[in-house]
Motif scaffolding. Structure first.
Motif, short mmCIF file in Angstrom:
data_model
loop_
_atom_site.label_atom_id
_atom_site.label_comp_id
_atom_site.label_asym_id
_atom_site.label_seq_id
_atom_site.Cartn_x
_atom_site.Cartn_y
_atom_site.Cartn_z
N HIS A 252 0.84 -1.20 0.00
CA HIS A 252 0.00 0.00 0.00
C HIS A 252 0.87 1.25 0.00
O HIS A 252 0.41 2.34 0.34
CB HIS A 252 -0.94 -0.02 1.21
N SER A 253 2.13 1.08 -0.40
CA SER A 253 3.10 2.17 -0.37
C SER A 253 3.56 2.60 -1.74
O SER A 253 4.64 3.19 -1.88
CB SER A 253 4.30 1.76 0.49
N ILE A 254 2.80 2.29 -2.78
CA ILE A 254 3.09 2.87 -4.10
C ILE A 254 3.04 4.39 -3.95
O ILE A 254 2.10 4.92 -3.33
CB ILE A 254 2.06 2.40 -5.15
N PRO A 255 4.01 5.13 -4.47
CA PRO A 255 3.90 6.60 -4.40
C PRO A 255 2.58 7.08 -5.01
O PRO A 255 2.10 6.52 -5.99
CB PRO A 255 5.11 7.07 -5.21
N ALA A 256 1.99 8.11 -4.41
CA ALA A 256 0.68 8.57 -4.83
C ALA A 256 0.63 8.81 -6.34
O ALA A 256 1.49 9.49 -6.89
CB ALA A 256 0.32 9.86 -4.08
N TRP A 257 -0.38 8.19 -6.98
CA TRP A 257 -0.69 8.35 -8.41
C TRP A 257 0.38 7.77 -9.34
O TRP A 257 0.33 7.99 -10.55
CB TRP A 257 -0.91 9.83 -8.76
N ASP A 258 1.32 6.98 -8.83
CA ASP A 258 2.46 6.52 -9.63
C ASP A 258 2.12 5.18 -10.29
O ASP A 258 2.45 4.11 -9.78
CB ASP A 258 3.70 6.40 -8.75
N VAL A 259 1.48 5.25 -11.45
CA VAL A 259 1.04 4.03 -12.12
C VAL A 259 2.22 3.22 -12.66
O VAL A 259 2.13 1.99 -12.75
CB VAL A 259 0.03 4.33 -13.24
N ALA A 260 3.33 3.86 -13.00
CA ALA A 260 4.49 3.12 -13.50
C ALA A 260 5.06 2.22 -12.41
O ALA A 260 5.42 1.06 -12.66
CB ALA A 260 5.55 4.09 -14.01
N THR A 261 5.16 2.74 -11.19
CA THR A 261 5.65 1.92 -10.08
C THR A 261 4.68 0.79 -9.78
O THR A 261 5.09 -0.35 -9.47
CB THR A 261 5.88 2.78 -8.84
N ALA A 262 3.39 1.05 -9.87
CA ALA A 262 2.40 -0.01 -9.68
C ALA A 262 2.55 -1.09 -10.75
O ALA A 262 2.46 -2.29 -10.46
CB ALA A 262 0.99 0.57 -9.73
N ALA A 263 2.81 -0.67 -12.00
CA ALA A 263 2.99 -1.64 -13.08
C ALA A 263 4.18 -2.54 -12.82
O ALA A 263 4.13 -3.75 -13.07
CB ALA A 263 3.16 -0.90 -14.41
N ILE A 264 5.26 -1.97 -12.30
CA ILE A 264 6.45 -2.77 -11.98
C ILE A 264 6.16 -3.71 -10.82
O ILE A 264 6.55 -4.89 -10.83
CB ILE A 264 7.64 -1.85 -11.66
N ALA A 265 5.47 -3.21 -9.80
CA ALA A 265 5.19 -4.03 -8.62
C ALA A 265 4.38 -5.27 -8.98
O ALA A 265 4.71 -6.38 -8.55
CB ALA A 265 4.45 -3.19 -7.58
N ILE A 266 3.34 -5.12 -9.78
CA ILE A 266 2.51 -6.28 -10.09
C ILE A 266 3.23 -7.20 -11.08
O ILE A 266 3.13 -8.43 -10.98
CB ILE A 266 1.11 -5.85 -10.59
N ARG A 267 3.98 -6.63 -12.02
CA ARG A 267 4.70 -7.47 -12.99
C ARG A 267 5.74 -8.35 -12.31
O ARG A 267 5.95 -9.50 -12.71
CB ARG A 267 5.38 -6.57 -14.04
N THR A 268 6.39 -7.83 -11.27
CA THR A 268 7.46 -8.58 -10.62
C THR A 268 6.96 -9.45 -9.47
O THR A 268 7.76 -10.16 -8.85
CB THR A 268 8.55 -7.63 -10.09
N SER A 269 5.66 -9.42 -9.18
CA SER A 269 5.16 -10.11 -7.98
C SER A 269 4.11 -11.18 -8.26
O SER A 269 3.99 -12.13 -7.47
CB SER A 269 4.55 -9.08 -7.01
N TYR A 270 3.34 -11.06 -9.32
CA TYR A 270 2.18 -11.94 -9.49
C TYR A 270 2.57 -13.41 -9.52
O TYR A 270 1.83 -14.29 -9.02
CB TYR A 270 1.40 -11.56 -10.75
N LEU A 271 3.74 -13.72 -10.10
CA LEU A 271 4.10 -15.12 -10.32
C LEU A 271 4.43 -15.87 -9.04
O LEU A 271 4.56 -17.10 -9.04
CB LEU A 271 5.30 -15.21 -11.29
N PHE A 272 4.54 -15.16 -7.92
CA PHE A 272 4.81 -15.83 -6.64
C PHE A 272 3.52 -16.30 -5.96
O PHE A 272 3.59 -16.86 -4.85
CB PHE A 272 5.59 -14.90 -5.72
N PHE A 273 2.37 -16.08 -6.59
CA PHE A 273 1.09 -16.47 -6.03
C PHE A 273 0.52 -17.65 -6.80
O PHE A 273 0.86 -17.87 -7.96
CB PHE A 273 0.13 -15.28 -6.05
N PRO A 274 -0.37 -18.40 -6.16
CA PRO A 274 -0.91 -19.59 -6.83
C PRO A 274 -1.82 -19.24 -8.00
O PRO A 274 -2.40 -18.15 -8.06
CB PRO A 274 -1.69 -20.30 -5.71
N SER A 275 -1.94 -20.18 -8.91
CA SER A 275 -2.86 -20.03 -10.03
C SER A 275 -4.26 -19.75 -9.50
O SER A 275 -4.69 -20.33 -8.50
CB SER A 275 -2.85 -21.30 -10.88
N GLY A 276 -4.97 -18.86 -10.18
CA GLY A 276 -6.31 -18.47 -9.74
C GLY A 276 -6.34 -17.23 -8.88
O GLY A 276 -7.43 -16.72 -8.57
#
Length: 271
Positions: free
Chosen positions: A42-66
């Motif tokens: 919950h610490s993405i800099p305010a309104w920073d969609v580029a940082t959000a894009a990096i966070a989800i791209r580098t993190s999603y694969l560590f979670f289970p399918s579904g």
């Protein structure tokens, strides 16, 4: 055999000072009480969609399918920007159409995408300033129960969405020029340079320059430098990181996100 609980991750720029995160979780649990909620950040800099894009791209694969990933970094909340539901590699992603899904699209992870249009799935009372709670959360809860991303609206081409400008590396014959993308709580600096065969292999590294500092050491882990000494290494997501052993590299260098840097490459004599 009991079915596996649905995991829903949350990525926002809300911080933890206000009640926004709690309200978002309440809306999710109201629609799907059995969901497991995971705070990605919950610490993405305010309104920073580029940082959000990096966070989800580098993190999603560590979670289970579904897993359902809800990204609420939404500077255009209340406007006519769309809300999207995307699917790919067994995961689902819910975010505004503002660039949060850029890297998932650019890297061809997302294979199908839908524009959320059917208000039957929304909270009956919608705040113009909190679509995360009143639209995205009910949509995510319904998706957790049904697994059907196509029920929320029409299919669209993933490449048609808005793409964020995410800093990249620029290469010349003997150097790579990039910038600092993010500073974590330890003061480590994630840069826009990837450690891979196409961009920078460790054997190619000569030295790095940033903020008037020259860093010669390329290590595999922090302890390869002396306490307080700067080094570079590959971070846990494969980006070039500038760090210091048991010290704050950002403070030592005096830099912040956006700071330019140059990696000088080993000169190779022609055969």
């Amino acid at each position: 055999m009991a079915s596996q609980p649905i995991v829903i991750t949350l990525t926002t720029d809300f911080g933890l000072e206000d009640a926004y995160v709690g309200q978002l979780k309440g809306a999710l649990l109201k629609g799907c009480p059995t969901a497991t909620l995971v705070d990605l950040t919950h610490s993405i800099p305010a309104w920073d969609v580029a940082t959000a894009a990096i966070a989800i791209r580098t993190s999603y694969l560590f979670f289970p399918s579904g897993t359902i990933h809800v990204i609420v970094v939404d500077p255009g909340v209340g406007s006519d920007r769309a809300i999207l539901v995307a699917a790919g590699e067994g995961h689902f992603f819910i975010a505004p159409d503002n660039g949060c899904l850029s890297l998932l699209v650019a890297d061809r992870i997302v294979t199908s995408m839908f524009r959320v249009e059917h208000p039957a799935f929304f909270n009956p009372a919608i705040s113009a300033t909190f679509h995360g709670r009143d639209i995205m959360a009910p949509v995510a809860a319904t998706l957790a129960r049904t697994g059907d991303p196509g029920q929320f609206g029409p299919a669209i081409a993933p490449e048609s969405i808005r793409m964020a400008t995410v800093a990249a590396a620029v290469r010349s014959a003997d150097r790579l020029c990039g910038q600092v993308l993010h500073v974590d709580r330890f003061g480590n600096l994630r840069t826009s340079i990837r450690i891979d065969a196409d961009q920078l292999h460790p054997d190619m590294f000569d030295y790095l320059e940033i903020g008037g500092q020259r860093i010669d050491r390329f290590g595999r882990s922090y302890h390869e430098a002396l306490p307080g000494e700067l080094l570079v290494l590959a971070d846990s997501a494969g980006y070039l990181e500038i760090a210091a052993n048991q010290a704050n590299a950002a403070a030592l260098i005096g830099c912040r996100p956006g700071e330019p840097l140059t990696v000088h490459l080993v000169r190779r004599e022609p055969a």
